[in-house]
Design a protein around this motif. Structure first.
Motif, PDB file in Angstrom:
ATOM      1  N   GLY A 376       0.818  -1.202   0.000  1.00 54.99           N
ATOM      2  CA  GLY A 376       0.000   0.000   0.000  1.00 54.99           C
ATOM      3  C   GLY A 376       0.848   1.247   0.000  1.00 54.99           C
ATOM      4  N   LEU A 377       0.387   2.267   0.735  1.00 57.84           N
ATOM      5  CA  LEU A 377       1.029   3.574   0.706  1.00 57.84           C
ATOM      6  C   LEU A 377       1.982   3.731   1.885  1.00 57.84           C
ATOM      7  CD1 LEU A 377       0.791   5.973  -1.233  1.00 57.84           C
ATOM      8  CD2 LEU A 377      -0.873   6.989   0.322  1.00 57.84           C
ATOM      9  N   TYR A 378       3.253   3.979   1.565  1.00 57.75           N
ATOM     10  CA  TYR A 378       4.300   4.240   2.547  1.00 57.75           C
ATOM     11  C   TYR A 378       4.545   5.749   2.603  1.00 57.75           C
ATOM     12  CZ  TYR A 378       5.731  -0.742   2.459  1.00 57.75           C
ATOM     13  OH  TYR A 378       5.773  -2.112   2.557  1.00 57.75           O
ATOM     14  N   HIS A 379       5.040   6.215   3.765  1.00 58.88           N
ATOM     15  CA  HIS A 379       5.282   7.661   3.884  1.00 58.88           C
ATOM     16  C   HIS A 379       6.441   7.925   4.829  1.00 58.88           C
ATOM     17  CE1 HIS A 379       4.492  11.947   3.938  1.00 58.88           C
ATOM     18  NE2 HIS A 379       4.511  11.919   5.252  1.00 58.88           N
ATOM     19  N   GLY A 380       7.210   8.976   4.532  1.00 57.63           N
ATOM     20  CA  GLY A 380       8.313   9.352   5.397  1.00 57.63           C
ATOM     21  C   GLY A 380       8.880  10.702   5.011  1.00 57.63           C
ATOM     22  N   SER A 381       9.999  11.064   5.615  1.00 64.27           N
ATOM     23  CA  SER A 381      10.650  12.344   5.326  1.00 64.27           C
ATOM     24  C   SER A 381      12.076  12.299   5.845  1.00 64.27           C
ATOM     25  CB  SER A 381       9.893  13.500   5.997  1.00 64.27           C
ATOM     26  OG  SER A 381       9.929  13.368   7.415  1.00 64.27           O
ATOM     27  N   VAL A 382      12.904  13.207   5.318  1.00 66.45           N
ATOM     28  CA  VAL A 382      14.258  13.413   5.853  1.00 66.45           C
ATOM     29  C   VAL A 382      14.476  14.918   5.974  1.00 66.45           C
ATOM     30  CG1 VAL A 382      15.163  11.281   4.837  1.00 66.45           C
ATOM     31  CG2 VAL A 382      15.383  13.442   3.589  1.00 66.45           C
ATOM     32  N   PRO A 383      15.171  15.367   7.009  1.00 59.95           N
ATOM     33  CA  PRO A 383      15.451  16.807   7.149  1.00 59.95           C
ATOM     34  C   PRO A 383      16.482  17.269   6.130  1.00 59.95           C
ATOM     35  CG  PRO A 383      16.531  15.565   8.891  1.00 59.95           C
ATOM     36  CD  PRO A 383      15.676  14.586   8.136  1.00 59.95           C
ATOM     37  N   PHE A 384      16.285  18.487   5.602  1.00 58.79           N
ATOM     38  CA  PHE A 384      17.336  18.997   4.709  1.00 58.79           C
ATOM     39  C   PHE A 384      18.196  20.050   5.407  1.00 58.79           C
ATOM     40  CE2 PHE A 384      13.505  21.410   3.166  1.00 58.79           C
ATOM     41  CZ  PHE A 384      13.906  22.711   3.408  1.00 58.79           C
ATOM     42  N   ASP A 385      17.770  20.454   6.622  1.00 55.22           N
ATOM     43  CA  ASP A 385      18.581  21.362   7.416  1.00 55.22           C
ATOM     44  C   ASP A 385      19.117  22.493   6.532  1.00 55.22           C
ATOM     45  OD1 ASP A 385      18.172  19.803   9.719  1.00 55.22           O
ATOM     46  OD2 ASP A 385      19.747  18.424   9.100  1.00 55.22           O
ATOM     47  N   ASN A 386      20.437  22.606   6.425  1.00 56.99           N
ATOM     48  CA  ASN A 386      21.026  23.669   5.606  1.00 56.99           C
ATOM     49  C   ASN A 386      21.606  23.151   4.296  1.00 56.99           C
ATOM     50  OD1 ASN A 386      20.518  25.836   7.446  1.00 56.99           O
ATOM     51  ND2 ASN A 386      22.151  25.026   8.755  1.00 56.99           N
ATOM     52  N   SER A 387      21.249  21.915   3.930  1.00 58.95           N
ATOM     53  CA  SER A 387      21.725  21.357   2.661  1.00 58.95           C
ATOM     54  C   SER A 387      21.057  22.071   1.494  1.00 58.95           C
ATOM     55  CB  SER A 387      21.420  19.863   2.589  1.00 58.95           C
ATOM     56  OG  SER A 387      22.063  19.172   3.635  1.00 58.95           O
ATOM     57  N   VAL A 388      21.820  22.294   0.428  1.00 62.33           N
ATOM     58  CA  VAL A 388      21.272  22.930  -0.762  1.00 62.33           C
ATOM     59  C   VAL A 388      21.716  22.140  -1.987  1.00 62.33           C
ATOM     60  CG1 VAL A 388      21.194  25.242   0.242  1.00 62.33           C
ATOM     61  CG2 VAL A 388      23.257  24.478  -0.939  1.00 62.33           C
ATOM     62  N   GLY A 389      20.989  22.349  -3.088  1.00 67.29           N
ATOM     63  CA  GLY A 389      21.311  21.661  -4.331  1.00 67.29           C
ATOM     64  C   GLY A 389      20.127  20.904  -4.873  1.00 67.29           C
ATOM     65  N   GLU A 390      20.323  20.268  -6.023  1.00 62.44           N
ATOM     66  CA  GLU A 390      19.254  19.496  -6.647  1.00 62.44           C
ATOM     67  C   GLU A 390      18.840  18.330  -5.758  1.00 62.44           C
ATOM     68  OE1 GLU A 390      20.220  18.301 -10.604  1.00 62.44           O
ATOM     69  OE2 GLU A 390      19.823  20.303 -11.426  1.00 62.44           O
ATOM     70  N   VAL A 391      17.566  18.020  -5.829  1.00 58.61           N
ATOM     71  CA  VAL A 391      17.003  16.953  -5.005  1.00 58.61           C
ATOM     72  C   VAL A 391      16.699  15.740  -5.874  1.00 58.61           C
ATOM     73  CG1 VAL A 391      15.062  16.282  -3.526  1.00 58.61           C
ATOM     74  CG2 VAL A 391      16.016  18.597  -3.377  1.00 58.61           C
ATOM     75  N   ARG A 392      17.028  14.563  -5.371  1.00 65.75           N
ATOM     76  CA  ARG A 392      16.673  13.313  -6.044  1.00 65.75           C
ATOM     77  C   ARG A 392      16.169  12.338  -4.985  1.00 65.75           C
ATOM     78  NH1 ARG A 392      18.566   8.214  -7.940  1.00 65.75           N
ATOM     79  NH2 ARG A 392      17.865   7.817 -10.083  1.00 65.75           N
ATOM     80  N   VAL A 393      14.990  11.784  -5.236  1.00 69.55           N
ATOM     81  CA  VAL A 393      14.416  10.780  -4.345  1.00 69.55           C
ATOM     82  C   VAL A 393      14.274   9.490  -5.151  1.00 69.55           C
ATOM     83  CG1 VAL A 393      12.444  10.138  -2.899  1.00 69.55           C
ATOM     84  CG2 VAL A 393      13.150  12.535  -3.061  1.00 69.55           C
ATOM     85  N   SER A 394      14.822   8.398  -4.640  1.00 70.52           N
ATOM     86  CA  SER A 394      14.759   7.129  -5.371  1.00 70.52           C
ATOM     87  C   SER A 394      14.301   6.000  -4.459  1.00 70.52           C
ATOM     88  CB  SER A 394      16.129   6.789  -5.972  1.00 70.52           C
ATOM     89  OG  SER A 394      17.113   6.704  -4.969  1.00 70.52           O
ATOM     90  N   ILE A 395      13.603   5.060  -5.061  1.00 74.56           N
ATOM     91  CA  ILE A 395      13.089   3.879  -4.369  1.00 74.56           C
ATOM     92  C   ILE A 395      13.710   2.652  -5.014  1.00 74.56           C
ATOM     93  CG2 ILE A 395      11.020   2.587  -3.689  1.00 74.56           C
ATOM     94  CD1 ILE A 395      11.028   5.349  -2.522  1.00 74.56           C
ATOM     95  N   ALA A 396      14.248   1.749  -4.190  1.00 68.27           N
ATOM     96  CA  ALA A 396      14.890   0.542  -4.720  1.00 68.27           C
ATOM     97  C   ALA A 396      14.538  -0.665  -3.860  1.00 68.27           C
ATOM     98  CB  ALA A 396      16.409   0.719  -4.772  1.00 68.27           C
ATOM     99  N   ARG A 397      14.513  -1.812  -4.488  1.00 63.52           N
ATOM    100  CA  ARG A 397      14.284  -3.069  -3.792  1.00 63.52           C
ATOM    101  C   ARG A 397      15.346  -4.067  -4.234  1.00 63.52           C
ATOM    102  NH1 ARG A 397       9.394  -4.084  -5.439  1.00 63.52           N
ATOM    103  NH2 ARG A 397       8.330  -2.998  -3.719  1.00 63.52           N
ATOM    104  N   ASN A 398      16.007  -4.671  -3.286  1.00 60.66           N
ATOM    105  CA  ASN A 398      17.104  -5.598  -3.605  1.00 60.66           C
ATOM    106  C   ASN A 398      18.141  -4.925  -4.504  1.00 60.66           C
ATOM    107  OD1 ASN A 398      15.782  -7.653  -2.139  1.00 60.66           O
ATOM    108  ND2 ASN A 398      14.552  -8.193  -3.949  1.00 60.66           N
TER     109      ASN A 398
END
Length: 457
Positions: A376-398
C-alpha cells in the motif's frame, strides 16, 4: 468463514446506503477565461484521479453563464458531475432571487450532482442568512453548507441535510487530528458528513487581509489515512485550483492567476510550483476509501515528493504568521510551524529502500508510516537542514531501482522576484515509472526483436 464474510459485507452495506463521493473545491472565478479545451483538460485530469465532481465555488457576480454552460456541457460529455457552492464571504451575501435562479438554471442538467435524487447545494459560509430554508424549499436541494464559523452543534440546523467542514489544517505545530471531524459526525447524528482533505495552506494576499501559513508537511498523507478510518459519506478536496491559498492539486494555468493581482500579493508564489504529483496516488486511495473491504491492485509502484525550496530561516517572512488570529487560533512564528524536510510517499507492493539526495549529500531515508501487511502507501521524510542543491528521491528493492524523482533544487538564496520574502508554498514532483503491464510489454517487444534478428522466427 465464507458466510461470516458475506454477512460482514451486508452489514457494512446497511450502514452505508449511498455510494461514497469525492469532490474537489473549484474556484469558478479562476475559470472566467477558460476555453472548452481548458474545461475538457481539467475534467479529464480529475476523472483520471477518480474524483467524482467539482464543487463550483462562486461569489456573487463572479462567474459568467457562458463559462458555467461550457463546464456543465463538458462534464456531461465526460460523465463527470458539478454542483454549486455559493460563496457568501467573497462578495457578501447573494440576493435570494439570484441564488434560486442559478440553481434553477443548472439543477436539472444531466451533469448536476445529486444526492438522494436531489441536486446538491453547498456554501462557503453564509450562516447568518435567513434565506436558506426558502432557497432549499424552492429548489428542492440537498443542502450541505459549510458554516465553519459556527460550532458543529450550532451549524446543525433542522433544515440542513448534512454539513461540510472547512477545517482541513492543523491549528499549530503538530500533525492533523480528527477532533473536528468527530464533532461534526456526532452533531449530525447520522446525516451525511462532508469531510475536508487538503495538502497545504499558504496565502499572502494583503488585499484580502490574508497572510499566514499552516502546517502542511505530512498533511496529504495523514488526511487520507483519516478518511480511510472514518469512512465519511462525502469527501471534499480543498482545492483543485485555489492558487492563492497554495492548496491546489490541479494544473498551473497562467490565465487563472488573477487573484494574485486582485489580492495584491507581493509575488506569485504559485508560479513554477506544480502540485500535480499530489494526484498521483489518488486513484488508489479513493478506490480504497470507496471499497474498504476490497484489495485494490497496485499495477504501478511509484514515488511522490514535496518540499519547500528554501530553509525556513533563509529569507524574510514577509509578515507571514503561523496560523492567524483572524481564524480564531493562536499565532506562531512561521519557523515553528513549517519543517525543513523533504517529504515522500510511495505506493508499493512490498517494502523498499528510499534514498534522498540533496546536492552532494545522500541520506538513507526511513518510513514513518508503513501499510498493514506491507502493501500500500508508505510515507516518510528526511530533514534537509542547511543542505542545498538538486534533489533526487529514489526507491529501490534488492538494490534495483523501482522509481525516482529529480526535483527542483533547494537554495538559500532569496530571489529579487520575491522581494526577499520566503515562499512557503510547496514544490511537488512525481516519479516516472512504467506500469507492471507496460514493463512486461516492453520486455516482450525486446524479446521479439532479438528473436527476429537472430533468425529464430
Amino acid at each position: 468463514m465464507r458466510l461470516f464474510y458475506t454477512l460482514a459485507i451486508l452489514s457494512w452495506g446497511a450502514t452505508k446506503a449511498h455510494a461514497q463521493v469525492v469532490c474537489a473545491h473549484f474556484m469558478a472565478a479562476n475559470a472566467q477565461t477558460y476555453s472548452e479545451k481548458d474545461w475538457k483538460n481539467d475534467i479529464s485530469l480529475a476523472k483520471e484521479a477518480h474524483i467524482d465532481a467539482f464543487a463550483l465555488n462562486m461569489a456573487h457576480s463572479d462567474v459568467s453563464n457562458k463559462s458555467l454552460t461550457m463546464a456543465f456541457d463538458e462534464a456531461q460529455a465526460q460523465g463527470f458531475k458539478l454542483f454549486i457552492s455559493f460563496d457568501y464571504a467573497g462578495n457578501g451575501s447573494w440576493p435570494i432571487k439570484d441564488t434560486i435562479n442559478l440553481m434553477d438554471q443548472f439543477k436539472d442538467h444531466p451533469a448536476y450532482f445529486k444526492y438522494e435524487s436531489r441536486p446538491v447545494m453547498s456554501t462557503f459560509e453564509g450562516a447568518s442568512s435567513r434565506d436558506w430554508p426558502k432557497i432549499k424549499n424552492e429548489t428542492d436541494s440537498f443542502f450541505i453548507p459549510d458554516w465553519s464559523s459556527l460550532a458543529p452543534n450550532a451549524a446543525n440546523k433542522t433544515f440542513v441535510d448534512g454539513l461540510f467542514n472547512w477545517a482541513a489544517w492543523p491549528t499549530g505545530p503538530s500533525r492533523m487530528n480528527t477532533d473536528a471531524d468527530h464533532a461534526y459526525i456526532d452533531a449530525l447524528n447520522g446525516r451525511p458528513y462532508m469531510m475536508p482533505v487538503s495538502p497545504w495552506f499558504y496565502t499572502n494576499m494583503p488585499g484580502f487581509g490574508k497572510n499566514w501559513v499552516s502546517r502542511g508537511d505530512d498533511l496529504w498523507y495523514d488526511r487520507w489515512q483519516q478518511v480511510l478510518d472514518l469512512q465519511p459519506e462525502l469527501v471534499e478536496i480543498i482545492s483543485w485550483n485555489d492558487y492563492g491559498e497554495s492548496h491546489y492539486i490541479g494544473p498551473l494555468r497562467d490565465k487563472a492567476f488573477g487573484a494574485f493581482s486582485v489580492g495584491k500579493a507581493p509575488f506569485n508564489y504559485a508560479k513554477n510550483m506544480p502540485h500535480d504529483g499530489w494526484r498521483k496516488f489518488l486513484p488508489y486511495v479513493i478506490d480504497q476509501y470507496k471499497n474498504p473491504n476490497k484489495s485494490i491492485a497496485i499495477t504501478k509502484e511509484d514515488v511522490v515528493t514535496w518540499y519547500r525550496l528554501r530553509p525556513k530561516n533563509a529569507c524574510n517572512t514577509g509578515g507571514t504568521t503561523g496560523n492567524s488570529k483572524s481564524q480564531g487560533v493562536k499565532e506562531y512564528p512561521p519557523s515553528e510551524i513549517v519543517e525543513d524536510k523533504v517529504f515522500y510517499s510511495a505506493l508499493l507492493n512490498s517494502t523498499a529502500d528510499v534514498v534522498v539526495e540533496i546536492g552532494d549529500k545522500k541520506v538513507n531515508g526511513k518510513w514513518a508510516n508503513v501499510p498493514d501487511g506491507g502493501r500500500g502507501l508508505y510515507h516518510g521524510s528526511v530533514p534537509f537542514d542547511n543542505s542545498v542543491g538538486e534533489v533526487r528521491v529514489s526507491i529501490a528493492r534488492n538494490q534495483k531501482e523501482i522509481a525516482s524523482i529529480k526535483g527542483k533544487a533547494i537554495t538559500a538564496e532569496c530571489p529579487d522576484d520575491n522581494k526577499g520574502m520566503q515562499n512557503y508554498n510547496a514544490w511537488v514532483g512525481a516519479g516516472n515509472t512504467l506500469s507492471l503491464s507496460l514493463r512486461m510489454s516492453s520486455f516482450l517487444a525486446i524479446l521479439v526483436v532479438a528473436v527476429v534478428e537472430l533468425g529464430l522466427f
